[in-house]
Design an enzyme around this catalytic site. Structure first.
Site, mmCIF file in Angstrom:
data_model
loop_
_atom_site.group_PDB
_atom_site.id
_atom_site.type_symbol
_atom_site.label_atom_id
_atom_site.label_comp_id
_atom_site.label_asym_id
_atom_site.label_seq_id
_atom_site.Cartn_x
_atom_site.Cartn_y
_atom_site.Cartn_z
ATOM 1 N N LYS A 267 19.356 -4.627 56.353
ATOM 2 C CA LYS A 267 19.395 -5.085 54.957
ATOM 3 C C LYS A 267 20.841 -5.122 54.464
ATOM 4 O O LYS A 267 21.561 -4.123 54.549
ATOM 5 C CB LYS A 267 18.574 -4.116 54.085
ATOM 6 C CG LYS A 267 18.739 -4.324 52.572
ATOM 7 C CD LYS A 267 17.868 -3.348 51.762
ATOM 8 C CE LYS A 267 18.147 -3.441 50.262
ATOM 9 N NZ LYS A 267 17.332 -2.498 49.456
ATOM 10 N N LYS A 279 17.990 -2.325 36.876
ATOM 11 C CA LYS A 279 18.153 -0.881 37.014
ATOM 12 C C LYS A 279 18.872 -0.327 35.780
ATOM 13 O O LYS A 279 19.518 -1.072 35.048
ATOM 14 C CB LYS A 279 19.023 -0.572 38.246
ATOM 15 C CG LYS A 279 18.358 -0.800 39.589
ATOM 16 C CD LYS A 279 19.263 -0.364 40.713
ATOM 17 C CE LYS A 279 18.666 -0.655 42.078
ATOM 18 N NZ LYS A 279 17.460 0.127 42.390
ATOM 19 N N ASP A 290 24.183 -1.012 49.061
ATOM 20 C CA ASP A 290 22.867 -1.495 49.473
ATOM 21 C C ASP A 290 22.941 -2.458 50.672
ATOM 22 O O ASP A 290 21.943 -3.040 51.064
ATOM 23 C CB ASP A 290 22.164 -2.153 48.272
ATOM 24 C CG ASP A 290 20.658 -1.998 48.305
ATOM 25 O OD1 ASP A 290 20.162 -1.135 49.065
ATOM 26 O OD2 ASP A 290 19.975 -2.752 47.578
ATOM 27 N N GLU A 351 13.596 -5.636 46.312
ATOM 28 C CA GLU A 351 14.086 -6.858 46.959
ATOM 29 C C GLU A 351 14.380 -6.674 48.443
ATOM 30 O O GLU A 351 14.354 -7.631 49.201
ATOM 31 C CB GLU A 351 15.360 -7.333 46.238
ATOM 32 C CG GLU A 351 16.678 -6.679 46.675
ATOM 33 C CD GLU A 351 16.743 -5.167 46.431
ATOM 34 O OE1 GLU A 351 16.005 -4.697 45.548
ATOM 35 O OE2 GLU A 351 17.497 -4.481 47.137
ATOM 36 N N ARG A 353 12.669 -5.212 50.801
ATOM 37 C CA ARG A 353 11.533 -5.541 51.664
ATOM 38 C C ARG A 353 11.295 -7.039 51.720
ATOM 39 O O ARG A 353 10.721 -7.546 52.683
ATOM 40 C CB ARG A 353 10.286 -4.775 51.201
ATOM 41 C CG ARG A 353 9.759 -5.180 49.847
ATOM 42 C CD ARG A 353 8.816 -4.160 49.265
ATOM 43 N NE ARG A 353 9.531 -2.981 48.740
ATOM 44 C CZ ARG A 353 8.932 -1.910 48.249
ATOM 45 N NH1 ARG A 353 7.612 -1.857 48.210
ATOM 46 N NH2 ARG A 353 9.648 -0.900 47.796
HETATM 47 N N1 BES Z 1 18.322 -0.381 47.025
HETATM 48 C C1 BES Z 1 17.210 0.247 46.413
HETATM 49 C C2 BES Z 1 16.855 1.578 47.047
HETATM 50 C C3 BES Z 1 17.804 2.714 46.782
HETATM 51 C C4 BES Z 1 17.639 3.528 45.669
HETATM 52 C C5 BES Z 1 18.812 3.018 47.669
HETATM 53 C C6 BES Z 1 18.483 4.593 45.456
HETATM 54 C C7 BES Z 1 19.670 4.086 47.455
HETATM 55 C C8 BES Z 1 19.499 4.876 46.342
HETATM 56 C C9 BES Z 1 15.985 -0.644 46.516
HETATM 57 O O1 BES Z 1 16.224 -2.005 46.499
HETATM 58 C C10 BES Z 1 15.156 -0.359 45.320
HETATM 59 O O2 BES Z 1 15.586 -0.662 44.240
HETATM 60 N N2 BES Z 1 13.970 0.201 45.517
HETATM 61 C C11 BES Z 1 13.117 0.546 44.458
HETATM 62 C C12 BES Z 1 11.715 0.126 44.831
HETATM 63 C C13 BES Z 1 10.733 0.196 43.692
HETATM 64 C C14 BES Z 1 11.062 -0.863 42.666
HETATM 65 C C15 BES Z 1 9.348 -0.028 44.245
HETATM 66 C C16 BES Z 1 13.191 2.054 44.255
HETATM 67 O O3 BES Z 1 13.252 2.784 45.256
HETATM 68 O O4 BES Z 1 13.247 2.491 43.128
HETATM 69 ZN ZN ZN Z 2 18.035 -2.583 47.208
HETATM 70 MN MN MN Z 3 16.359 -2.781 44.522
#
Ligand code: BES
Ligand code: ZN
Ligand code: MN
Length: 504
Positions: A267, A279, A290, A351, A353
């Protein structure tokens, strides 16, 4: 930095400092004992007074005052002998070289800690010393306008060993260690670089440069080619950004032509704002990281090519920003992935996934096997495991066990997490085949389950959720504050073991 192996007596080294190691709760041995004798018992005296204990990563610097050609001796603790493992060697090498850099030493010599002790092979020990040193001395200084006043650099590390029979193994270990650690530090640089300077296009350029340098094939697809192929989920994520997405493909051919290539998928969201599912400011702060999965894949490819490993590897790195705008995708949008499945995008912040779904389906189409993906996929994986280990998911227990084992050798911990069928219920959509969020609970597992929908049932596949381990907020032994470069060493070790397996 230069490394070399010298067969001889560490006491004769005439550079700035020599590094010897000791164990906790036992008398000084080999090099440490000899150096102690040359220093007329200076080490044992400190030991008796309790100032030197041999505890892991304890470093004591002594001045030789003309009793040895080198000006200083660093005595580093390895902890208890029976607890010695490769990662402790890496750590000890890191802290001792850091300490000597502070003392302005430039030319260092070290014994090969642990070489030939217990189950530790001399080659692995030499590799660990070199890795620990290079990883521990890493600094991200690209954006520092002025050099720190007392800034000094280590130029050389000489590994000194008495037994000639170990030379070839030590030299191989040094080579592997240097290649792997340099690849890891490249990844750290990429991950630490802010998103304004590391757009998808810049990442693709870096990939092209690296490919040209080490002899990899590199192909980069832009928006149009992605549309022709049908990478619709990736394009959906990219449509909120003015930056063009890039689908980076790297090929290394070291094995027979008819042998399926190992597939590495990473990714690379160069910045994750969440998109319209924006966010909070605080959780967005670190989101330049990321792309750490994609960067790790790029670093691993560089190392695999430099090591000339006898196997085929293909890397797929989907790269895009995830930003909100008038053209951004909306929560509720439905798009069709490359493998034909439809996805309802309920959160534009899930995003990772989406871009991985298309990339995994593409890897599947290309016949890659096994497929290993690395992604900073879920905050929930970080909540579950912290920064101690990453989450590992696979329907193929044996393959996951192998990754766990090569990861342990590399000092990168992987903890197995489940892909139970029940998690699939959570990603069923009312309006499409799948939805991209799994509701409350088991966030890392539902995300992994989502990915599994895009890999063939018979394709061996492992997903590593590295969200918790790619950044550190405190420095510790060979980890600096900031990017860790997690994944490179595990992937390189896996490729080495895979090449050995196929070709004996
Ligand atoms: N890039 C983030 C995951 C992440 C969060 C990495 C914190 C490092 C630190 C990913 O794209 C994301 O935003 N995931 C969400 C998924 C949710 C919306 C189902 C998450 O983990 O909050
Ligand atoms: Zn992400
Ligand atoms: Mn995200």
């Amino acid at each position: 930095m230069r490394f070399k192996v010298v067969i001889g007596d560490v006491k004769q080294f005439d550079g700035d400092a020599i590094i010897v190691s000791i164990f906790e709760e036992e008398p000084l041995q080999s090099a440490a004992a000899e150096v102690d004798a040359a220093l007329e018992g200076a080490i044992s005296a400190l030991r008796e007074s309790g100032e030197i204990t041999g505890k892991l990563n304890e470093v004591t610097v002594l001045y030789t005052l003309g009793k040895l050609p080198a000006q200083r001796v660093a005595v580093v603790g390895l902890g208890k002998r029976e607890e010695l493992e490769l990662d402790r060697i890496r750590q000890a090498a890191a802290v001792s070289s850091q300490r000597l850099r502070k003392a302005k030493a430039r030319r260092l010599a070290s014994v090969v800690h642990g070489a030939g002790l217990g189950s530790i092979e001399p080659e692995q020990a030499a590799q660990a010393v070199v890795e620990g040193t290079l990883l521990g001395l890493y600094e991200f200084r690209t954006y520092k306008t002025e050099d720190e006043e007392d800034h000094s650099e280590v130029e050389e590390l000489v590994l000194i060993e008495r037994e000639k029979t170990k030379q070839a193994a030590l030299e191989r270990g040094v080579e592997v260690g240097q290649i792997t650690a340099e690849a890891t530090n490249l990844v750290r640089d990429l991950v630490n670089t802010p998103a304004n300077d590391l757009t998808p296009t810049k990442l693709a350029q870096r990939a092209q440069e690296i490919a040209a340098t080490v002899g990899l094939e590199c192909e980069v697809l832009g928006r149009e080619q992605m549309a022709e192929l049908g990478l619709n989920l990736l394009l959906g994520v990219a449509q909120g950004s003015a930056e063009e997405p890039q689908f980076i493909i790297l090929r290394y051919r070291g094995g027979p032509e008819d042998e399926p290539a190992l597939g590495l998928v990473g990714k690379a969201i160069t910045f994750d704002s969440g998109g319209l599912s924006l966010k909070s400011g605080e959780s967005m702060e670190s989101m330049k990281d990321d792309m750490a999965g994609g960067a790790a894949i790029l670093g691993a490819m560089q190392a695999i090519a430099k090591l000339h490993l006898p196997l085929n590897v293909t890397a797929l790195i989907p790269a895009t920003e995830n930003l909100p705008s008038g053209t951004a995708q909306r929560p509720g949008d439905i798009r069709r992935a490359l493998n034909g499945k439809t996805v309802e995008i309920l959160s534009t912040d899930a995003e990772g996934r989406l871009i991985l779904a298309d990339a995994l389906a593409y890897a599947e189409q290309m016949g890659l096997a096994p497929i290993i993906d690395l992604a900073t996929l879920t905050g929930s994986c970080f909540v579950a495991l912290g920064n101690v280990c990453c989450g590992g998911f696979s329907p193929d227990e044996k393959l996951l066990d192998r990754l766990v084992a090569v990861g342990r050798q590399a000092g990168e911990k992987i903890w197995p997490l489940p892909l139970f069928e029940e998690y699939r219920e959570q990603i069923k959509s009312d309006n499409a085949d799948l939805k991209n969020i799994g509701g409350k609970g088991g966030g890392a597992c539902t995300a992994a389950k989502f990915l599994q929908e895009f890999v063939g049932e018979d394709t061996p596949w492992v997903h590593l959720d590295i969200a918790g381990v790619v950044m550190r907020d405190k420095a510790q032994h060979y980890y600096p504050k900031g990017a860790t470069g997690f994944g490179v060493r595990t992937l390189v070790n896996y490729a080495i073991s895979q090449a050995k397996r196929v070709r004996g």
